[in-house]
Design an enzyme around this catalytic site. Structure first.
Site, mmCIF file in Angstrom:
data_model
loop_
_atom_site.group_PDB
_atom_site.id
_atom_site.type_symbol
_atom_site.label_atom_id
_atom_site.label_comp_id
_atom_site.label_asym_id
_atom_site.label_seq_id
_atom_site.Cartn_x
_atom_site.Cartn_y
_atom_site.Cartn_z
ATOM 1 N N HIS A 63 -65.327 -33.510 -29.681
ATOM 2 C CA HIS A 63 -65.246 -34.259 -30.935
ATOM 3 C C HIS A 63 -65.833 -33.420 -32.056
ATOM 4 C CE1 HIS A 63 -69.289 -35.165 -29.489
ATOM 5 N NE2 HIS A 63 -69.625 -35.698 -30.651
ATOM 6 N N ASP A 67 -73.087 -31.039 -33.924
ATOM 7 C CA ASP A 67 -73.811 -30.456 -32.789
ATOM 8 C C ASP A 67 -72.879 -30.002 -31.666
ATOM 9 O OD1 ASP A 67 -73.404 -33.293 -32.471
ATOM 10 O OD2 ASP A 67 -74.757 -33.281 -30.754
#
EC number: 3.1.26.11
Length: 309
Positions: A63, A67
């Site tokens: 996604h 991070d």
């Protein structure tokens, strides 16, 4: 075949854990390394390993949260700097937007890549089989996060049976072309009239491995589907026992929920990652012990750890 975890933390880097990235080493199988997510600092982590960036041929992004992707442009640029080594094209799989993100970063920074990057973007209408060759197939399914997020199921195709050369020699088969014919499943007749039945000299096909690697997610049936019978299930564990409410509100899972998924999927091993920085030392031990009450073969991975499959 091995997994190596480059970053096992959640959200932002900590002293103990970098942000999300792992690699699936397929060097013996196809002489490639596949990367899953590429958070900030991933290329720095690679320097602590034996991984050669040019061996990374496929990158799978779960996604678009930072991070999981902020290290990608830098890794691609550094891979290009290996001018003394053969450059090979690279494939990037991920949600819609990954191509724009990467190419914008490359253009605005004036970076020039010495190889081509091929993008395969995934949306609600392109879930399922996303990659297949003669050795592996990769499937994607939508998870339950705060933004569109997928998990990946890597399926190694069954391996051909091996030829029992010693048994063939004992049966009087001369080494040479006949060995190849028998290996290809062809029955042969020797000069003395002896009929050699190929299947009697070839072992049964060996079942291929299944590796499931999930992105950030609440507990969801999609995780169970992706993990069915997996040899290894990699599941996030941002929160611990008793944190189910806050985990749900932030689009994440607890260690106990991950263990439930592994149990329901009849997976063989559960590897927990994406661990919050607030869990340290003794907390990690308790988190693992709690999860093992539901799924015994559970392990919380650490940065740079290698796991043989």
């Amino acid at each position: 075949m091995e997994l190596q975890f480059l970053g096992t933390g959640a959200g932002q880097p900590s002293k103990a854990r970098n942000v999300s990235s792992l690699v699936l080493k397929l060097l013996d199988e196809i002489n490639e390394v596949w990367m899953f997510d590429c958070g900030e600092g991933t290329q720095r982590q690679i320097l602590e390993t034996t991984i050669k960036p040019r061996k990374v041929k496929k990158i799978f992004i779960t996604h678009m949260h930072g991070d999981h992707i902020f290290g990608l442009p830098g890794f691609l640029a550094s891979r290009s700097f290996q001018s003394s080594e053969e450059q090979t094209d690279l494939e990037v799989y991920g949600p819609v937007g990954i191509k724009q993100y990467v190419m914008t970063s490359i253009r605005t920074s004036g970076t020039r890549l010495s190889y081509h990057v091929h993008f395969k973007e995934i949306d609600e209408n392109s879930l399922g089989l996303v990659m297949e060759d003669d050795k592996f197939a990769v499937y994607a399914d939508k998870l339950d996060h705060t933004i569109f997020c997928v998990g990946y199921r890597v399926v190694q195709k069954d391996l051909e049976g091996t030829l029992d050369a010693e048994a063939l020699k004992a049966a009087g088969v001369p080494f040479g072309p006949l060995f190849g014919q028998i290996k290809n499943g062809q029955d042969v007749v020797l000069e003395d009239g002896t009929k050699i039945i190929a299947k009697d000299f070839i072992s049964a096909p060996k079942k291929g491995k299944v590796i499931t690697i999930l992105g950030d997610t609440r507990k969801t049936n999609a995780s169970v589907r992706l993990g069915l019978g997996a040899d290894v299930l990699v599941h996030e564990s941002t929160y611990g026992k008793g944190d189910e409410k806050i985990a749900k509100s932030h689009g994440h899972s607890t260690n106990m929920q991950a263990a439930q998924v592994a149990r329901d999927a009849s997976a063989k091993r559960l590897l927990l990652n994406h661990v919050s920085a607030r869990f340290l030392g003794r907390d990690i031990g308790k988190m693992a012990a709690d999860a093992k009450t539901i799924f015994e073969n559970t392990h919380i991975v650490r940065d740079l750890e290698e796991v043989e499959i």
